[in-house]
Motif scaffolding. Structure first.
Motif, PDB file in Angstrom:
ATOM      1  N   ILE A 107      36.152  56.510  27.916  1.00  0.00           N
ATOM      2  CA  ILE A 107      34.843  55.859  27.998  1.00  0.00           C
ATOM      3  C   ILE A 107      33.821  56.757  27.317  1.00  0.00           C
ATOM      4  O   ILE A 107      33.713  57.933  27.631  1.00  0.00           O
ATOM      5  CB  ILE A 107      34.455  55.612  29.461  1.00  0.00           C
ATOM      6  N   ARG A 135      28.836  53.430  28.136  1.00  0.00           N
ATOM      7  CA  ARG A 135      27.982  53.486  29.327  1.00  0.00           C
ATOM      8  C   ARG A 135      26.586  52.931  29.045  1.00  0.00           C
ATOM      9  O   ARG A 135      25.912  52.462  29.951  1.00  0.00           O
ATOM     10  CB  ARG A 135      27.873  54.932  29.817  1.00  0.00           C
ATOM     11  N   ARG A 153      33.773  45.718  32.629  1.00  0.00           N
ATOM     12  CA  ARG A 153      35.119  46.221  32.911  1.00  0.00           C
ATOM     13  C   ARG A 153      35.409  47.503  32.151  1.00  0.00           C
ATOM     14  O   ARG A 153      36.181  48.343  32.605  1.00  0.00           O
ATOM     15  CB  ARG A 153      36.147  45.147  32.558  1.00  0.00           C
ATOM     16  N   ARG A 154      34.796  47.643  30.995  1.00  0.00           N
ATOM     17  CA  ARG A 154      35.009  48.854  30.204  1.00  0.00           C
ATOM     18  C   ARG A 154      34.580  50.103  30.967  1.00  0.00           C
ATOM     19  O   ARG A 154      35.190  51.169  30.835  1.00  0.00           O
ATOM     20  CB  ARG A 154      34.223  48.737  28.890  1.00  0.00           C
ATOM     21  N   VAL A 155      33.562  49.993  31.797  1.00  0.00           N
ATOM     22  CA  VAL A 155      33.088  51.153  32.570  1.00  0.00           C
ATOM     23  C   VAL A 155      33.383  50.985  34.059  1.00  0.00           C
ATOM     24  O   VAL A 155      32.786  51.666  34.894  1.00  0.00           O
ATOM     25  CB  VAL A 155      31.572  51.372  32.342  1.00  0.00           C
ATOM     26  N   ALA A 156      34.312  50.072  34.392  1.00  0.00           N
ATOM     27  CA  ALA A 156      34.752  49.855  35.779  1.00  0.00           C
ATOM     28  C   ALA A 156      33.599  49.502  36.707  1.00  0.00           C
ATOM     29  O   ALA A 156      33.539  49.954  37.848  1.00  0.00           O
ATOM     30  CB  ALA A 156      35.501  51.088  36.302  1.00  0.00           C
ATOM     31  N   MET A 157      32.687  48.673  36.241  1.00  0.00           N
ATOM     32  CA  MET A 157      31.570  48.229  37.062  1.00  0.00           C
ATOM     33  C   MET A 157      31.909  46.882  37.684  1.00  0.00           C
ATOM     34  O   MET A 157      32.341  45.967  36.968  1.00  0.00           O
ATOM     35  CB  MET A 157      30.297  48.093  36.210  1.00  0.00           C
ATOM     36  N   PRO A 158      31.758  46.692  39.000  1.00  0.00           N
ATOM     37  CA  PRO A 158      32.025  45.389  39.614  1.00  0.00           C
ATOM     38  C   PRO A 158      31.169  44.301  38.983  1.00  0.00           C
ATOM     39  O   PRO A 158      30.010  44.520  38.622  1.00  0.00           O
ATOM     40  CB  PRO A 158      31.647  45.602  41.087  1.00  0.00           C
TER      41      PRO A 158
END
Length: 446
Positions: free
Chosen positions: A33, A38, A162-167
């Protein structure tokens, strides 16, 4: 355990031994990432906030300009009708187009074209050649060009999050917050600017916001030029007609009972709710308070309520059941709209707007999240675009509202709108399909 066809126990063991003796290929690891990744969601939020602020300037400036220059609620409704009619058209066919050219490219092109169109209104006015039919045409074209951009930005959210694992709840809350935040500052700025530079000139500020949004998306967001598919054989035929692509989105909606139920409610709600900002509030404020500032404050109250609801849901939404929030929001909207028709003061009207606005944040977030959970990424543009059908009711509602105010009176129309929203709320409590708003449990989840 299942084995590949044609392998027996013995051949399976030999195959395993052969594999053991071959050099192992390391498993693919996800790309790290980067800071650009971000920055993508904050950049998208910023672009949305700037563009939505400009749109809120327009939503105040044009109805106020038309009503004070014509004194006709019907003509005010006609201009609003011209601005809402193309939303459905642009959504249905624009969704198919953005799936082809890519979400990022569609957003940039749409912003640039919309900014040019909006700037033509004050330009013609300052040249003293602006006619009523010019307003109708430019409102229509501007809205038609604006829709693909907003659709494309909504469709970018799942991949960027999803790229930064954000819900998805949190990502959509942040994006929706940019829209609702614009409802707070946009009308307030519009009310002040109208008094300083005039309603027509405020539209130059709107044109500038489109340009700024296009620059942010172009420079700060990295996104594939067009949608890719894991299996190349599944790629849609590039020569297929735009109409066929649009129908794919409609067919997907038809197969999903929950999305069909949401579509029905959205059509009904848009028919009743769209006239409020486009026709009802300008007439309501002009007749009772005779102040563009009061109009800005009333519109801002909805925005403040929406921001509060969005922040609350963005903070707590991932830990709460969805259906009670969804149904409770409908109740708040009903209460707020019943308070408005017989409001004794501007302060009471502002409180009613805040209460109604509280429901809008969770409503929009839940709708976006559920769609992103259920719709394949390569279909997002077409499905989001097909949901533009919900906007077909908006121009009709606005047009009938303007005529109804002149024929029957403002209070009667506002009571009818509140009654209709009450029926919609009852449907949400009664119809079982709406309970499917709850999260889809993936295999292996508890």
């Amino acid at each position: 355990m299942l084995r590949p066809a044609g392998l027996t126990e013995g051949t399976g063991d030999m195959a395993a031994n052969a594999i053991e003796n071959k050099p192992r290929i390391p498993a693919a690891t996800p790309d790290p990432i980067t800071s650009r990744d971000r920055l993508a969601i904050p950049a998208l939020i910023g672009a949305n906030a700037i563009s939505a602020t400009g749109n809120n300037l327009t939503s105040i400036a044009i109805p106020w300009f038309v009503y004070i220059t014509t004194g006709s609620a019907t003509q005010t409704g006609l201009v609003a009708f011209a601005g809402l009619l193309p939303i459905a058209i642009g959504g249905i066919f624009g969704g198919a187009i953005i799936d082809r050219i890519g979400f990022k490219s569609a957003s940039i092109i749409s912003d640039i074209a919309s900014g040019v169109t909006v700037a033509m209104i004050p330009t013609l006015y300052l040249l003293d050649v602006l006619a009523f039919w010019h307003l109708l045409v430019l409102a229509f074209v501007g809205a038609l060009l604006d829709v693909p951009g907003s659709t494309a930005r909504s469709a970018m959210v799942p991949k960027l999050a999803r790229r930064v694992a954000m819900p998805l709840e949190r990502a959509n809350s942040a994006v929706q917050l940019s829209f609702f935040g614009a409802q707070v500052v946009g009308p307030a700025i519009a009310g002040a600017l109208i008094g300083i530079v005039g309603a027509a000139s405020v539209l130059f500020f709107d044109a500038a916001t489109f340009a700024m949004s296009a620059i942010i998306i172009a420079v700060l967001i990295s996104y594939p030029a067009r949608m890719t598919h894991a299996d190349e054989s599944a790629r849609a035929d590039q020569r297929a007609s735009i109409l066929r692509d649009a129908m794919d989105g409609l067919r997907f909606i038809y197969r999903e009972s929950f999305i069909r139920a949401m579509l029905s409610v959205a059509i009904f709600a848009n028919f009743l709710f769209s006239p409020l900002f486009a026709v009802v509030f300008p007439v309501y404020v002009k007749d009772r308070f005779d102040s563009a500032t009061a109009l800005g404050l009333l519109a801002t109250s909805f925005g403040v309520g929406s921001v509060a609801g969005t922040i609350l849901y963005g903070t707590l939404g991932t830990r709460l059941p969805r259906y009670p929030i969804f149904a409770g929001g409908a109740v708040l909207l009903t209460i707020g709209l019943w308070m408005l028709p017989w409001s004794p003061s501007l302060l009471f009207s502002i409180a009613a707007g805040f209460i109604a606005g509280l429901s809008l944040g969770p409503f929009n977030i839940l709708a976006s999240v559920v769609l992103q959970e259920r719709v394949p990424e390569e279909m997002l543009g077409r499905v989001f675009g097909a949901l533009g059908l919900t906007q077909l009711a908006s121009p009709l509602g606005v047009l009938l509202a303007g005529i109804s105010i002149d024929a029957f009176g403002l209070e009667a129309l506002m009571a009818i709108i509140a009654s209709g929203i009450t029926l919609m709320t009852l449907a949400i409590f009664i119809h079982p399909d709406f309970r499917a708003v709850e999260r889809i449990t993936e295999p292996g989840e508890s």
